[in-house]
Design a protein around this motif. Sequence first.
Motif, PDB file in Angstrom:
ATOM      1  N   ASP A 275       0.763  -1.116   0.080  1.00 16.26           N
ATOM      2  CA  ASP A 275       0.049   0.079  -0.111  1.00 16.26           C
ATOM      3  C   ASP A 275       0.731   1.276  -0.004  1.00 16.26           C
ATOM      4  O   ASP A 275       1.762   1.365   1.001  1.00 16.26           O
ATOM      5  N   CYS A 276       0.644   2.030  -1.042  1.00  7.39           N
ATOM      6  CA  CYS A 276       1.456   3.425  -1.111  1.00  7.39           C
ATOM      7  C   CYS A 276       0.645   4.400  -0.379  1.00  7.39           C
ATOM      8  O   CYS A 276      -0.288   5.003  -1.270  1.00  7.39           O
ATOM      9  N   ASP A 277       0.738   4.792   0.711  1.00  2.00           N
ATOM     10  CA  ASP A 277      -0.417   5.930   1.329  1.00  2.00           C
ATOM     11  C   ASP A 277       0.366   6.901   1.919  1.00  2.00           C
ATOM     12  O   ASP A 277       1.599   7.052   1.642  1.00  2.00           O
ATOM     13  N   ASN A 278      -0.241   7.565   2.784  1.00  3.43           N
ATOM     14  CA  ASN A 278       0.274   8.798   3.344  1.00  3.43           C
ATOM     15  C   ASN A 278       0.925   8.619   4.827  1.00  3.43           C
ATOM     16  O   ASN A 278       1.108   9.560   5.346  1.00  3.43           O
ATOM     17  N   LEU A 279       1.327   7.421   5.068  1.00  3.60           N
ATOM     18  CA  LEU A 279       1.651   7.121   6.495  1.00  3.60           C
ATOM     19  C   LEU A 279       3.295   7.250   6.515  1.00  3.60           C
ATOM     20  O   LEU A 279       3.784   6.648   5.412  1.00  3.60           O
ATOM     21  N   TYR A 280       3.694   7.683   7.513  1.00  4.01           N
ATOM     22  CA  TYR A 280       4.974   7.545   7.838  1.00  4.01           C
ATOM     23  C   TYR A 280       5.308   6.788   9.105  1.00  4.01           C
ATOM     24  O   TYR A 280       4.322   6.635  10.158  1.00  4.01           O
ATOM     25  N   TYR A 281       6.510   6.420   9.440  1.00  5.74           N
ATOM     26  CA  TYR A 281       6.869   5.390  10.397  1.00  5.74           C
ATOM     27  C   TYR A 281       7.936   5.831  11.073  1.00  5.74           C
ATOM     28  O   TYR A 281       9.042   6.433  10.647  1.00  5.74           O
ATOM     29  N   THR A 282       8.282   5.757  12.560  1.00  7.43           N
ATOM     30  CA  THR A 282       9.041   6.158  13.320  1.00  7.43           C
ATOM     31  C   THR A 282      10.059   5.307  14.003  1.00  7.43           C
ATOM     32  O   THR A 282      11.174   5.772  14.631  1.00  7.43           O
ATOM     33  N   GLY A 283       9.586   4.024  14.191  1.00 12.13           N
ATOM     34  CA  GLY A 283      10.118   2.841  14.814  1.00 12.13           C
ATOM     35  C   GLY A 283      11.253   2.125  14.016  1.00 12.13           C
ATOM     36  O   GLY A 283      10.947   1.818  12.991  1.00 12.13           O
ATOM     37  N   VAL A 284      12.345   1.979  14.657  1.00  5.91           N
ATOM     38  CA  VAL A 284      13.257   0.921  14.032  1.00  5.91           C
ATOM     39  C   VAL A 284      12.599  -0.403  13.623  1.00  5.91           C
ATOM     40  O   VAL A 284      13.034  -0.714  12.569  1.00  5.91           O
ATOM     41  N   GLU A 285      11.703  -0.832  14.590  1.00  7.44           N
ATOM     42  CA  GLU A 285      11.267  -2.185  14.187  1.00  7.44           C
ATOM     43  C   GLU A 285      10.143  -2.206  13.098  1.00  7.44           C
ATOM     44  O   GLU A 285      10.011  -3.204  12.516  1.00  7.44           O
ATOM     45  N   GLU A 286       9.883  -0.976  12.489  1.00 12.11           N
ATOM     46  CA  GLU A 286       8.841  -0.816  11.506  1.00 12.11           C
ATOM     47  C   GLU A 286       9.620  -1.056   9.980  1.00 12.11           C
ATOM     48  O   GLU A 286       8.906  -0.825   9.098  1.00 12.11           O
ATOM     49  N   TYR A 287      10.867  -0.855  10.106  1.00  7.99           N
ATOM     50  CA  TYR A 287      11.728  -1.188   8.856  1.00  7.99           C
ATOM     51  C   TYR A 287      12.440  -2.395   8.676  1.00  7.99           C
ATOM     52  O   TYR A 287      13.131  -2.986   9.535  1.00  7.99           O
TER      53      TYR A 287
END
Length: 125
Positions: free
Chosen positions: A100-112
């Motif tokens: 899904d290419c959406d508008n969300l960004y992520y800040t946690g190391v574990e999310e990458y």
Amino acid sequence: QVRLGESGGGLVQAGDSLRLSCAASGNRAMGWFRQAPEKEREFVAAISCNGHSTYVRDSLKGRFTTSGDNAKITVYLQMNSLKPEDTDVYYCAAHVRGEDCDNLYYTGVEEYAYWGQGTRVTVSS
């Protein structure tokens, strides 16, 4: 498999600017992190998959920004007014999900899930 490659690091003086680039082989939400020896990896900035949303760590706002080209094949970390405490190895990373290419960004190391090799930034006083 997503391949990432950072560039643009180097040795600069306090007050100088640098722009880091990260070439990505896939279209995902992206993040920038930095890490000093024997310290945990620290969130710096993130950009959503569609490039419409960005977020910078509160303590770095006003000096650092992140952006991407239209295809978001390359993302950038613009660092201004650099300080000696910004000396670190900087990494770009791609989010674990790519469907899904959406508008969300992520800040946690574990999310990458995918990480570049890192580029060293050294700021002298």
